[in-house]
Design an enzyme around this catalytic site. Structure first.
Site, PDB file in Angstrom:
ATOM      1  N   ARG A  20       3.242   7.707  -5.246  1.00  0.00           N
ATOM      2  CA  ARG A  20       4.238   7.831  -6.305  1.00  0.00           C
ATOM      3  C   ARG A  20       5.132   9.052  -6.177  1.00  0.00           C
ATOM      4  NH1 ARG A  20      -0.511   6.983 -10.476  1.00  0.00           N
ATOM      5  NH2 ARG A  20      -1.434   7.986  -8.649  1.00  0.00           N
ATOM      6  N   GLU A  46       0.827  -1.212   0.000  1.00  0.00           N
ATOM      7  CA  GLU A  46       0.000   0.000   0.000  1.00  0.00           C
ATOM      8  C   GLU A  46       0.859   1.258   0.000  1.00  0.00           C
ATOM      9  OE1 GLU A  46      -2.930  -0.069   3.088  1.00  0.00           O
ATOM     10  OE2 GLU A  46      -4.003  -1.756   2.203  1.00  0.00           O
ATOM     11  N   GLU A  92      14.301  -0.659  -1.556  1.00  0.00           N
ATOM     12  CA  GLU A  92      13.694  -1.719  -0.755  1.00  0.00           C
ATOM     13  C   GLU A  92      14.566  -2.961  -0.757  1.00  0.00           C
ATOM     14  OE1 GLU A  92       9.709  -2.797  -2.031  1.00  0.00           O
ATOM     15  OE2 GLU A  92       9.817  -4.621  -0.831  1.00  0.00           O
ATOM     16  N   GLU A  93      14.524  -3.644   0.369  1.00  0.00           N
ATOM     17  CA  GLU A  93      15.224  -4.920   0.508  1.00  0.00           C
ATOM     18  C   GLU A  93      14.795  -5.846  -0.630  1.00  0.00           C
ATOM     19  OE1 GLU A  93      14.469  -6.496   4.338  1.00  0.00           O
ATOM     20  OE2 GLU A  93      15.806  -8.227   4.072  1.00  0.00           O
ATOM     21  N   ARG A 106      -3.695   7.604   5.071  1.00  0.00           N
ATOM     22  CA  ARG A 106      -3.278   6.427   5.831  1.00  0.00           C
ATOM     23  C   ARG A 106      -3.490   6.569   7.336  1.00  0.00           C
ATOM     24  NH1 ARG A 106      -3.608   2.974   1.658  1.00  0.00           N
ATOM     25  NH2 ARG A 106      -2.283   3.621  -0.063  1.00  0.00           N
ATOM     26  N   ARG A 153      15.428 -10.782  -4.568  1.00  0.00           N
ATOM     27  CA  ARG A 153      16.109 -11.400  -5.719  1.00  0.00           C
ATOM     28  C   ARG A 153      17.597 -11.560  -5.445  1.00  0.00           C
ATOM     29  NH1 ARG A 153      15.935  -8.679 -11.143  1.00  0.00           N
ATOM     30  NH2 ARG A 153      16.334 -10.782 -11.877  1.00  0.00           N
TER      31      ARG A 153
END
Lengths: 247, 247, 247, 247
Positions: free
Chosen positions: C94, C89, C100-101, C201, C104
């Site tokens: 934007r 969320e 971000e961790e 939020r 991959r």
């Protein structure tokens, strides 16, 4: 556009030209996008329907609750011809795409803006710069204003042409031009961003947040609002009922 | 700023003023942000270190592989005073925040730009508008140019003041001003967006994609590049080695 | 973070971790940016002042009139550790930068979220999905819930590790992980975008537009609101008085 | 979509579904937008022509010189059904509009992704996490992988349903679901942003900057590239010749 004066090939107009190049979506797509969240079957049915329609109740709910995303998939491209002073404010809206007539690559046209007679020019009694409002000028004040703007346009244009005759870079010669020179642009903007644009660039005493835009950009915004209303009548109605806020 | 002429209180300058208001981050933060992806311990250590440093190898990898996000957490606020013709191009960069001197709320200053003697003014032999390049003007051409721009400035400013004396709305009176009128603005832009800005607004024959910006905006961009280099030397070095592309 | 269960090295926490990495600006900068429009002298004085301060009246005017731009030059970088369901969320906002961790490039940690006892879990009487509100669960319902989430976490983690032991691509093995797996991220967001984020939020019955966020993202948002309030008390106060709307 | 397993109403598919909802513009509009800069007459003629066409030479010039704006007025809306692990990467592209199936307002479908047999699963010899590349798994490795993912899906779905039967909030119950759960979304993106998306989400050894996307998001990106190519063949061709860079 409305020609009001002409001198030695230099033309003066008193309005903003805004037309639709193309649009996609509409009220039905606002509804369909909302149903992506909760009802995949409804989305498929809307896409397959012969005549696509939107439902006012749903759109009203979206506008009132500030669910803005479903409005983003409906997108308009406008072609506008407006003075640079208007472009300057317009292009501050960043959620949009712009292609604009270039004064670097191309000789501009000798087209300039003059305020029409009904454009309020004189600060209203109790004027506050935080909420600028104006009243009608006298005939004298009005003609002083447009004569002043005409003189600047003619003088600037002649300097512009003279430098071009001497082969000076267009991009430098154009610095002679004043802020009421017309230029053309394309603007592509989605319906959510348009709500924000219209909210800030129209003066509507009934709006939840009253804006005090420059008169000229409001003319452009009102033309846009008319085009959008034709294509998305329910969305514009719902947005009006929700207080014309940015969603 | 560099004063080059003055007439009746009207001042002419031949340069762009750009200074740093504030910045956050730097090379260390580019590295730390990259390590958020893969190495939480390293991030914590960088945050706790007494002297924070970035590692050139990592930054070079990010720039070359177009991993742009880690550059976004380093942010600069610039204060600039530049002619409107430059602001018009600058503000087309949408990944940025702008606060600009207002001609609606405030009387502008009688400050105008004149190109300095070394500004190339004449289209180069074999000139193509797709890749505009210019060569030096003769003395005659140069003085014709700046005299022309001076006349327009003086005439426009007098019209502006006269309308103000008659109490005409500032927002209309300012339409008399030409495009080389200076205004001030703040611009806040992150390092990734700055790479794109610098890539498009500087002419660097060695760059992977060669841009042909207007000379005046390149002066502003070079001043910005100097400030950014001081605060993020490794990032700027890596970006240069990667061909000065947008990452 | 608050550890509430542990099984075979798999850890369960019941909270969101949000801390400040760095910020720039503050109330003074909101004011200074507003004065860029109208008062160059005031801007210079604020930049040169030994102690920089903002003025409440001006900030209140900006918030109420929806003059959003001056709030954009104040920027925060947060470090957060939250479950994926919250990241999903959060990252829909934007006007922000994210690092971000990566699942991959890196083996994630065996850290999972469990709702705390006071998290309302049961749809309130008269529940409408358009305005989701919940009431407290019974002990039975609560423990059923967290036992269910614990089982999924343990099973998913074991599948994840087993695939890794067989040398299967991390990016595929991670598909076994559930949505309450914690990940870390950096988020850089300016104060104007934060107003929009906090508006959507947090659930504040007194707000002009009441939002109904997921409880977990509200915990993160409240932590952010606390940090922002510490650095920009006047801006947050003005924004609250203006109805906590997006400006 | 391609159904590959089914157990107790839980369905497994091995592909990404991407279809076009609607688009506007095309090669002709890229050209027309470019001509807004320099040739107002050409723009009018293109708008009035019965059959609108774009010119390859102009588009190639735009792509090669990184004149990106003209590509922004051509806009696509896609409907996609992909696993959450793919959505997570997709939605990091911020120059786009998203409407996504909601796990808060709506019960998700028991649909999960399993990699097809030809999906490379084993790190290639000399594997570097900076440039992740994989080779084919053995049958044993492949079936271990999809059996593992199947078990997680079935277990997570049963926990999800059980919590729902006990009237636990959907938004909490869904935390039991793993990252290969399918969800649907709409994405509206303009052609310039699509170039950036396709550049980062496809692996093309001939590209100027080679990207190493997750295999699954590349399947979605390739489907999108096919749709865009059908509608804008010249733009895609020019972009390929320019090295598939972001413009």
């Amino acid at each position: 556009m409305n020609l009001v004066r002409e001198t030695n090939g230099i033309k003066f107009f008193d309005d903003m030209s805004v037309s639709l190049v193309e649009c996609m979506g509409g009220d039905w797509k606002v509804c369909a996008a909302a149903k992506v969240s909760t009802d995949p079957v409804a989305v498929r049915e809307m896409l397959e329907a012969e005549e696509r329609e939107g439902a006012y109740g749903l759109i009203k709910y979206l506008a009132r609750q500030r669910h803005g995303s479903p409005f983003e998939h409906t997108v308009f491209t406008f072609h506008a011809t407006v003075p640079i002073v208007v472009v300057r404010e317009w292009e501050r809206h960043r959620i949009a795409s712009y292609s604009e007539e270039s004064g670097r690559y191309h000789k501009l046209q000798p087209h300039f803006y003059l305020p029409p007679r009904h454009r309020p020019l004189i600060p209203a009694p109790g004027y506050k710069s935080a909420r600028p409002q104006f009243v009608q000028a006298s005939d004298y004040e009005y003609y002083e204003t447009i004569d002043s703007l005409s003189r600047t346009a003619v003088a600037g244009w002649m300097e512009y042409e003279q430098l071009m005759e001497q082969n000076i870079a267009l991009e430098v010669a154009r610095m002679n031009l004043p802020l009421h020179t017309y230029v053309s642009l394309w603007c592509t903007m989605n319906l959510r961003s348009l709500f924000n644009y219209l909210s800030l660039r129209t003066h509507e005493p009934e709006a939840m947040h009253v804006s005090f835009p420059m008169w000229e950009i409001e003319q452009a915004a009102r033309a846009i609002e008319g085009i959008v209303t034709e294509h998305c009548p329910l969305s514009i109605k719902a947005w009006n009922e929700a207080g014309r806020i940015a969603v």
